[in-house]
Design a protein around this motif. Structure first.
Motif, PDB file in Angstrom:
ATOM      1  N   LYS A   1      39.561  23.476  48.982  1.00  0.00           N
ATOM      2  CA  LYS A   1      38.599  22.701  48.203  1.00  0.00           C
ATOM      3  C   LYS A   1      37.854  23.608  47.219  1.00  0.00           C
ATOM      4  O   LYS A   1      37.575  23.210  46.092  1.00  0.00           O
ATOM      5  N   MET A   2      37.522  24.821  47.644  1.00  0.00           N
ATOM      6  CA  MET A   2      36.823  25.748  46.751  1.00  0.00           C
ATOM      7  C   MET A   2      37.636  26.022  45.493  1.00  0.00           C
ATOM      8  O   MET A   2      37.108  26.049  44.380  1.00  0.00           O
ATOM      9  N   ARG A   3      38.922  26.257  45.678  1.00  0.00           N
ATOM     10  CA  ARG A   3      39.784  26.541  44.527  1.00  0.00           C
ATOM     11  C   ARG A   3      39.911  25.322  43.617  1.00  0.00           C
ATOM     12  O   ARG A   3      39.849  25.429  42.394  1.00  0.00           O
ATOM     13  N   ASP A   4      40.081  24.143  44.223  1.00  0.00           N
ATOM     14  CA  ASP A   4      40.216  22.926  43.434  1.00  0.00           C
ATOM     15  C   ASP A   4      38.961  22.642  42.614  1.00  0.00           C
ATOM     16  O   ASP A   4      39.030  22.146  41.493  1.00  0.00           O
ATOM     17  N   LEU A   5      37.815  22.956  43.201  1.00  0.00           N
ATOM     18  CA  LEU A   5      36.526  22.687  42.550  1.00  0.00           C
ATOM     19  C   LEU A   5      36.083  23.813  41.627  1.00  0.00           C
ATOM     20  O   LEU A   5      35.083  23.668  40.940  1.00  0.00           O
ATOM     21  N   HIS A   6      36.798  24.952  41.667  1.00  0.00           N
ATOM     22  CA  HIS A   6      36.366  26.179  40.985  1.00  0.00           C
ATOM     23  C   HIS A   6      35.041  26.675  41.565  1.00  0.00           C
ATOM     24  O   HIS A   6      34.324  27.449  40.922  1.00  0.00           O
ATOM     25  N   PHE A   7      34.713  26.211  42.779  1.00  0.00           N
ATOM     26  CA  PHE A   7      33.472  26.630  43.430  1.00  0.00           C
ATOM     27  C   PHE A   7      33.510  28.112  43.736  1.00  0.00           C
ATOM     28  O   PHE A   7      32.529  28.844  43.553  1.00  0.00           O
ATOM     29  N   GLY A   8      34.629  28.585  44.251  1.00  0.00           N
ATOM     30  CA  GLY A   8      34.752  29.986  44.611  1.00  0.00           C
ATOM     31  C   GLY A   8      36.186  30.319  44.955  1.00  0.00           C
ATOM     32  O   GLY A   8      37.047  29.441  45.043  1.00  0.00           O
ATOM     33  N   CYS A   9      36.420  31.615  45.166  1.00  0.00           N
ATOM     34  CA  CYS A   9      37.795  32.050  45.395  1.00  0.00           C
ATOM     35  C   CYS A   9      37.802  33.268  46.315  1.00  0.00           C
ATOM     36  O   CYS A   9      37.395  34.362  45.899  1.00  0.00           O
ATOM     37  N   PRO A  10      38.218  33.092  47.589  1.00  0.00           N
ATOM     38  CA  PRO A  10      38.494  34.278  48.419  1.00  0.00           C
ATOM     39  C   PRO A  10      39.780  34.905  47.883  1.00  0.00           C
ATOM     40  O   PRO A  10      40.862  34.335  48.041  1.00  0.00           O
ATOM     41  N   TRP A  11      39.683  36.092  47.283  1.00  0.00           N
ATOM     42  CA  TRP A  11      40.773  36.620  46.461  1.00  0.00           C
ATOM     43  C   TRP A  11      41.418  37.844  47.088  1.00  0.00           C
ATOM     44  O   TRP A  11      40.741  38.754  47.569  1.00  0.00           O
ATOM     45  N   GLN A  12      42.739  37.860  47.091  1.00  0.00           N
ATOM     46  CA  GLN A  12      43.519  39.015  47.494  1.00  0.00           C
ATOM     47  C   GLN A  12      44.226  39.573  46.257  1.00  0.00           C
ATOM     48  O   GLN A  12      44.558  38.814  45.337  1.00  0.00           O
ATOM     49  N   PRO A  13      44.465  40.881  46.214  1.00  0.00           N
ATOM     50  CA  PRO A  13      45.047  41.480  45.008  1.00  0.00           C
ATOM     51  C   PRO A  13      46.433  40.969  44.659  1.00  0.00           C
ATOM     52  O   PRO A  13      46.836  41.017  43.509  1.00  0.00           O
ATOM     53  N   TYR A  14      47.176  40.471  45.659  1.00  0.00           N
ATOM     54  CA  TYR A  14      48.534  39.999  45.382  1.00  0.00           C
ATOM     55  C   TYR A  14      48.536  38.538  44.918  1.00  0.00           C
ATOM     56  O   TYR A  14      49.589  37.981  44.634  1.00  0.00           O
ATOM     57  N   GLU A  15      47.348  37.892  44.887  1.00  0.00           N
ATOM     58  CA  GLU A  15      47.289  36.500  44.478  1.00  0.00           C
ATOM     59  C   GLU A  15      47.098  36.388  42.975  1.00  0.00           C
ATOM     60  O   GLU A  15      46.721  37.343  42.294  1.00  0.00           O
ATOM     61  N   SER A  16      47.340  35.175  42.452  1.00  0.00           N
ATOM     62  CA  SER A  16      47.130  34.931  41.026  1.00  0.00           C
ATOM     63  C   SER A  16      45.645  35.028  40.697  1.00  0.00           C
ATOM     64  O   SER A  16      44.784  34.857  41.558  1.00  0.00           O
ATOM     65  N   GLU A  17      45.336  35.288  39.428  1.00  0.00           N
ATOM     66  CA  GLU A  17      43.961  35.478  39.008  1.00  0.00           C
ATOM     67  C   GLU A  17      43.146  34.200  39.192  1.00  0.00           C
ATOM     68  O   GLU A  17      43.666  33.091  39.065  1.00  0.00           O
ATOM     69  N   PRO A  18      41.864  34.355  39.481  1.00  0.00           N
ATOM     70  CA  PRO A  18      40.994  33.180  39.525  1.00  0.00           C
ATOM     71  C   PRO A  18      40.984  32.485  38.159  1.00  0.00           C
ATOM     72  O   PRO A  18      41.191  33.119  37.128  1.00  0.00           O
ATOM     73  N   THR A  19      40.730  31.185  38.156  1.00  0.00           N
ATOM     74  CA  THR A  19      40.708  30.443  36.900  1.00  0.00           C
ATOM     75  C   THR A  19      39.482  30.815  36.080  1.00  0.00           C
ATOM     76  O   THR A  19      38.529  31.411  36.589  1.00  0.00           O
ATOM     77  N   ARG A  20      39.493  30.414  34.840  1.00  0.00           N
ATOM     78  CA  ARG A  20      38.380  30.751  33.943  1.00  0.00           C
ATOM     79  C   ARG A  20      37.075  30.078  34.367  1.00  0.00           C
ATOM     80  O   ARG A  20      35.991  30.489  33.949  1.00  0.00           O
ATOM     81  N   LEU A  21      37.164  29.015  35.200  1.00  0.00           N
ATOM     82  CA  LEU A  21      35.968  28.303  35.622  1.00  0.00           C
ATOM     83  C   LEU A  21      35.436  28.772  36.977  1.00  0.00           C
ATOM     84  O   LEU A  21      34.386  28.313  37.413  1.00  0.00           O
ATOM     85  N   THR A  22      36.153  29.677  37.643  1.00  0.00           N
ATOM     86  CA  THR A  22      35.747  30.128  38.979  1.00  0.00           C
ATOM     87  C   THR A  22      34.338  30.708  38.955  1.00  0.00           C
ATOM     88  O   THR A  22      34.028  31.567  38.137  1.00  0.00           O
ATOM     89  N   ARG A  23      33.487  30.240  39.866  1.00  0.00           N
ATOM     90  CA  ARG A  23      32.072  30.653  39.872  1.00  0.00           C
ATOM     91  C   ARG A  23      31.774  31.768  40.873  1.00  0.00           C
ATOM     92  O   ARG A  23      30.766  32.451  40.722  1.00  0.00           O
ATOM     93  N   ARG A  24      32.605  31.928  41.878  1.00  0.00           N
ATOM     94  CA  ARG A  24      32.295  32.913  42.919  1.00  0.00           C
ATOM     95  C   ARG A  24      33.558  33.620  43.374  1.00  0.00           C
ATOM     96  O   ARG A  24      34.614  33.000  43.456  1.00  0.00           O
ATOM     97  N   LEU A  25      33.431  34.899  43.693  1.00  0.00           N
ATOM     98  CA  LEU A  25      34.560  35.697  44.171  1.00  0.00           C
ATOM     99  C   LEU A  25      34.167  36.405  45.464  1.00  0.00           C
ATOM    100  O   LEU A  25      33.076  36.979  45.561  1.00  0.00           O
ATOM    101  N   SER A  26      35.053  36.357  46.452  1.00  0.00           N
ATOM    102  CA  SER A  26      34.890  37.219  47.625  1.00  0.00           C
ATOM    103  C   SER A  26      36.192  37.990  47.799  1.00  0.00           C
ATOM    104  O   SER A  26      37.279  37.439  47.613  1.00  0.00           O
ATOM    105  N   ILE A  27      36.059  39.264  48.110  1.00  0.00           N
ATOM    106  CA  ILE A  27      37.222  40.149  48.177  1.00  0.00           C
ATOM    107  C   ILE A  27      37.205  40.863  49.520  1.00  0.00           C
ATOM    108  O   ILE A  27      36.266  41.570  49.858  1.00  0.00           O
TER     109      ILE A  27
END
Length: 929
Positions: free
Chosen positions: A517-543
């Motif tokens: 849901k976070m990704r669909d909403l651009h609310f946030g993105c728990p991100w791993q280096p092998y994943e695609s880049e967050p969208t331009r609307l992404t508001r939050r990043l956790s690594i």
């Protein structure tokens, strides 16, 4: 889901534009129109969100596009406001040192830039207004604004793994046998009063399965019975009709009714049911209750006829059960996930029910165990996944494929999407302000124990918490967290001595759902280096894995609108933050959290340019020095330096007028596993931080002695938590008392000396102790316990170390009826006997006695500490007999001894004559050196 972004804009950001007095009146009018139109859209946006997700809706794609546009315009408003305020702050200042002429030119230049900024924001607002009106017009054109009730839309058939639970055979039920026995006992007790049994737990945990098993076993003992499924969208009249139908009662009226006739019909139905039940023992089960109003709708129909009426409710919400207490006795049973043993049995029964004799083949055990562990004891998931695997080839490749792709399978596989849908029901039932709070938990890594104070401060910094009259934001946030717990969306991992949730987590499958849901909403993105880049609307990043992520982040992340950056890894981030482009990359950050990233050595030099930053944590890092530019973070509310290498703060900190939490501590372990706390050294003038609520720990230094320290602390009248450490001989007596006298809101006080056995504290001069004080800690030599402690009626936690008291402290403390935890350690008491008399400490749950060199007798009278759950006795070498009266502690759950004399050890063994006095305790721990 767009309601989250829109709700935050309407509630928090639009008012900021109204407060901008420099804007033209016409612009204020434009803003008012935008707010009005957004409020209209907000009224039916929740239903539109649901419709956009519903796969069976023929207009799904159109609604989805429309919802996405609403979300984007909400983000656009947020960006415009944040960018505008940032540019205002960054305007060049007029400095007198340039001389009158040059200074005037600077002033003119600044005015010109301000006019340009106003012109720009006016243009942006007009564009936003046009976009909002266009969105509204499009919704009317395609009929999106006629959405009223989501329950009528779902024409798509999807696989619901719960359907079969009511048809399970006895042999198929796993792990709930003991639960059923307890519920049956409640239903079959001899009481003639009506009672409610509420089975509470998260979605898919097995509430209906348990209720059905119990229901089938008890209905033969009642005159009449009924099973009714309620669900989210129930109607009161339909509910009463179902009850009448189950009891085979004739209908009361025809179908054509006015509003007045509806009320009359309701009365007739209730009276008909009451008349039927008047002389009957009845049991009624209401499955899947969501609304607290439910009890008000049925309580008069299922009246208390004094014949032993029983009502069973299954619900995900604790408040549904609590609301029944207003007119009935309620038993609440909290349904927990299955343990690993039962989870494995259930998995094997389902996956191999027709093969291998119901046992898992050796070659599949590895991945089978991993899959079961991913389910975390949730029967819904175990049954659905095992059922899918039962249709697959029994090969390692098939098992590996499902394990490795479980997240995507939960989203796309028709056999598993039902799991996500069922879990999503709890999320969809949340108001928008709780949705953002819940989604934020998904920013934390899998299996992460979340510190609730940290989470609450992040929520506040994000603007998720609405202010309420006479309540701090922290109290409101605590209420939000409690509601999420009561809705079975958050699991409690650790509770404080006062009963507050201290650590929490969410089930892995709920986290999977929230991450999607976070990704669909651009609310946030728990991100791993092998994943695609967050969208331009992404508001939050956790690594969680940042070995190289942040060094390449500037070139990989296209968005400059990140509001939160959370780093969780313990290594791999090095000196890349020395780059001066950090603030340009993350210029709109509100939350920057490096807690636990132990390889972080430095903060960015330009961190002071992060004008919007409200939360900064370097807890658990190797950062030693804070840049002087930190004084420019005028919006900073939380600065967390705990367990970092920061020992002294720059004087620029004193400019942070909105700072609410300044946290710093460094623990040094000493002999016998004791510890010494070090704090942070502040500079003259920190008393200007008038908004501070928490300051721990602080210590005197060469530039700021004890008297100066106390003078500054006296100005911080809003403090709720204060910790002062490393006071030296003769420090802190009268001046400390005068300081505390000014802190009327203080709830927690910790005072500690450098050398524990020196005379440090003379605390008798405290004339009016803070009435809200709940936690008190002393470390250092005392002549005696001060009398004012007896006035602390709200005191729940008292810890005394190294005091060397000669008189039995229990005598003085015995009237502290709200005390929950008592700890005395490091020769806090030099006497030979502690005597707990009858009636003392009715709420006490935890007692710790450590390193009492002279203690040789511990007496506990019957009726003392009736609710004591844990008793720890450590390093008391002269205590050679079992504490007298320990057998009276009937609620004792844990008794722990460490490094005790042989005589006491022998008395506690099975062959010893004193063993019978502790055999009722569930856990007795012997840790003998």
């Amino acid at each position: 889901m767009a309601e989250i972004a829109l709700g935050l804009v309407v509630d928090h950001l639009i008012p900021i534009l109204f407060q901008e007095a420099s804007l033209q009146k016409s612009v204020h009018s434009e803003v008012s129109e935008i707010k009005y139109e957004l409020q209209i859209i907000q009224c039916f946006l929740k239903d539109a969100d649901w419709r956009a997700e519903n796969e069976g809706d023929t207009t799904r794609d159109g609604v989805k596009v429309w919802v996405e546009q609403v979300r984007e315009v909400s983000f656009q408003i947020e960006d415009v406001i944040d960018e505008y305020t940032l540019h205002l702050v960054q305007l060049p200042c007029h400095h007198h040192r340039h001389g009158r002429v040059v200074g005037s030119l600077h002033k003119i230049g600044r005015s010109v830039i301000k006019v340009k900024l106003r012109s720009d924001i006016v243009s942006h607002i007009q564009n936003i207004k046009a976009t909002v009106l266009e969105i509204k017009e499009r919704s009317a054109r395609y009929g999106f604004d006629s959405i009223h009730h989501q329950g009528n839309w779902d024409s798509h058939t999807w696989y619901d793994p719960r359907k079969g639970t009511v048809f399970l055979e006895e042999a198929e039920v796993v792990g709930i046998e003991s639960h059923g026995d307890k519920l049956i006992g409640w239903l079959m007790d001899k009481s003639r009063e009506r009672s409610v049994v509420a089975v509470v737990g998260m979605g898919g945990v097995g509430k209906t399965t348990l209720a059905k098993r119990v229901y089938d076993q008890v209905i033969g003992n009642f005159d009449c019975h009924a099973w009714i499924t309620v669900s989210e969208s129930y109607n009161k009249m339909e509910l009463l009709e179902k009850l009448m139908d189950k009891f085979c009662l004739p209908p009361c009226m025809g179908s054509n009714r006015t509003a007045m006739e509806e009320t009359e019909r309701e009365k007739l139905m209730i009276n008909s049911i009451r008349k039927f039940l008047k002389k009957k023992m009845y049991v009624v089960l209401f499955d899947d209750v969501w609304k607290v109003e439910f009890w008000s709708d049925i309580e008069h129909a299922l009246f208390d006829n004094k014949k032993g009426g029983r009502i069973v409710i299954t619900t995900r919400r604790q408040d549904v059960a609590d609301f029944c207490k207003k007119s009935s006795f309620v038993h609440v049973y909290m349904m927990k996930p299955l343990n690993l043993r039962y989870s494995w049995r259930l998995f094997c029964n389902k996956a191999f029910q027709f093969e291998f004799g119901g046992r898992c083949p050796v070659e599949l055990k590895n991945f089978s165990h991993k899959i079961v562990q991913r389910c975390k004891g949730l029967p819904l998931a175990i049954v659905a996944i095992a059922g899918l695997l039962s249709t697959k080839e029994k090969t390692v490749d098939e098992w590996r494929k499902l394990h490795d792709n479980l997240s995507s399978e939960l989203e796309s596989n028709p056999h598993l999407t039902g799991i996500t849908r069922i879990l999503s029901l709890s999320y969809n039932d949340l108001p928008y302000y709780l949705k953002s709070c819940f989604l934020y938990l998904g920013m934390y890594p899998e299996d992460y124990e979340i510190n609730c104070s940290r989470l609450i401060r992040q929520w506040i910094s994000e603007g998720f918490i609405a202010s309420k009259k006479d309540r701090t934001l922290e109290l409101v946030a605590q209420e939000y967290l409690t509601e999420l717990v009561n809705r079975s969306l958050v699991q409690v991992s650790k509770v404080s001595f006062g009963g507050k949730v201290k650590e929490c987590c969410i089930h892995d499958l709920l986290r999977e759902m929230s991450a999607t849901k976070m990704r669909d909403l651009h609310f946030g993105c728990p991100w791993q280096p092998y994943e695609s880049e967050p969208t331009r609307l992404t508001r939050r990043l956790s690594i969680d894995d940042a070995h190289y992520v942040l060094s390449t982040m500037r070139c990989r992340i296209k968005s400059r609108h990140i509001r939160s950056l959370l780093i969780f890894n313990k290594d791999g981030i090095r000196t890349i933050f020395l780059e001066t482009t950090f603030s340009a990359t993350f210029k709109l950050l509100k939350v920057l959290d490096f807690e636990g990233a132990s390889d972080v050595n430095d903060l960015p030099k330009d961190i002071g340019n992060l004008f919007h930053l409200k939360y900064l944590s370097v807890a658990g890092t190797k950062v030693k020095v804070l840049p002087k530019s930190i004084g420019n973070l005028v919006k900073l509310e939380t600065l967390d330096l705990q367990h970092s290498s920061v020992r002294e703060l720059p004087v620029e900190i004193n400019r942070l007028q909105k700072l609410r939490h300044l946290l710093s501590s460094h623990v040094q372990i000493t002999l016998y596993n004791s510890f010494v706390l070090n704090g942070v050294k502040l500079q003259q003038g920190f008393g200007s931080l008038a908004a501070l609520q928490k300051l721990y720990y602080v210590e005197p230094n060469d530039k700021l002695g004890v008297d100066e320290l106390m003078a500054e602390l006296r100005k911080l009248t809003q403090l709720k938590k204060l910790g002062i450490v490393n006071l030296k001989i003769r420090d802190g007596g009268r001046s400390l008392c005068e300081c505390i006298n000014e802190m009327k809101h203080l709830e927690s006080l910790r005072v500690s000396s450098v050398i524990i056995n020196e005379m440090v504290f003379d605390l008798d001069n405290l004339s009016s102790p803070p009435e809200f004080l709940r936690s008190l800690y002393f470390r250092g030599r005392l002549r005696k316990l001060p009398e004012w402690i007896t006035k602390l009626r709200n005191l729940a936690k008292l810890e005394i170390r190294g005091s060397g008291l000669k008189d039995d402290p229990i005598k003085l403390l015995q009237n502290l009826h709200n005390l929950v935890m008592l700890k005395m350690a490091e020769c806090a008491y030099d006497g030979e006997k502690l005597h707990f008399k009858q009636g003392v400490f009715p709420k006490l749950k935890y007692v710790y006695l450590q390193t009492m060199a002279q203690l040789n007798s511990l007496v506990i009278e019957e009726g003392a500490m009736p609710n004591l759950e844990q008793l720890f006795i450590w390093f008391c070498q002269r205590l050679k007999e079992v504490p007298f009266g320990i057998k009276h502690l009937r609620n004792l759950k844990k008794l722990c001894f460490f490094n005790i004399p042989p005589e006491l050890e022998k008395g506690l063994q099975p062959e010893g004559k004193y063993y019978h006095v502790v055999r009722h305790v569930p856990e007795v721990v012997f840790q003998i050196k």
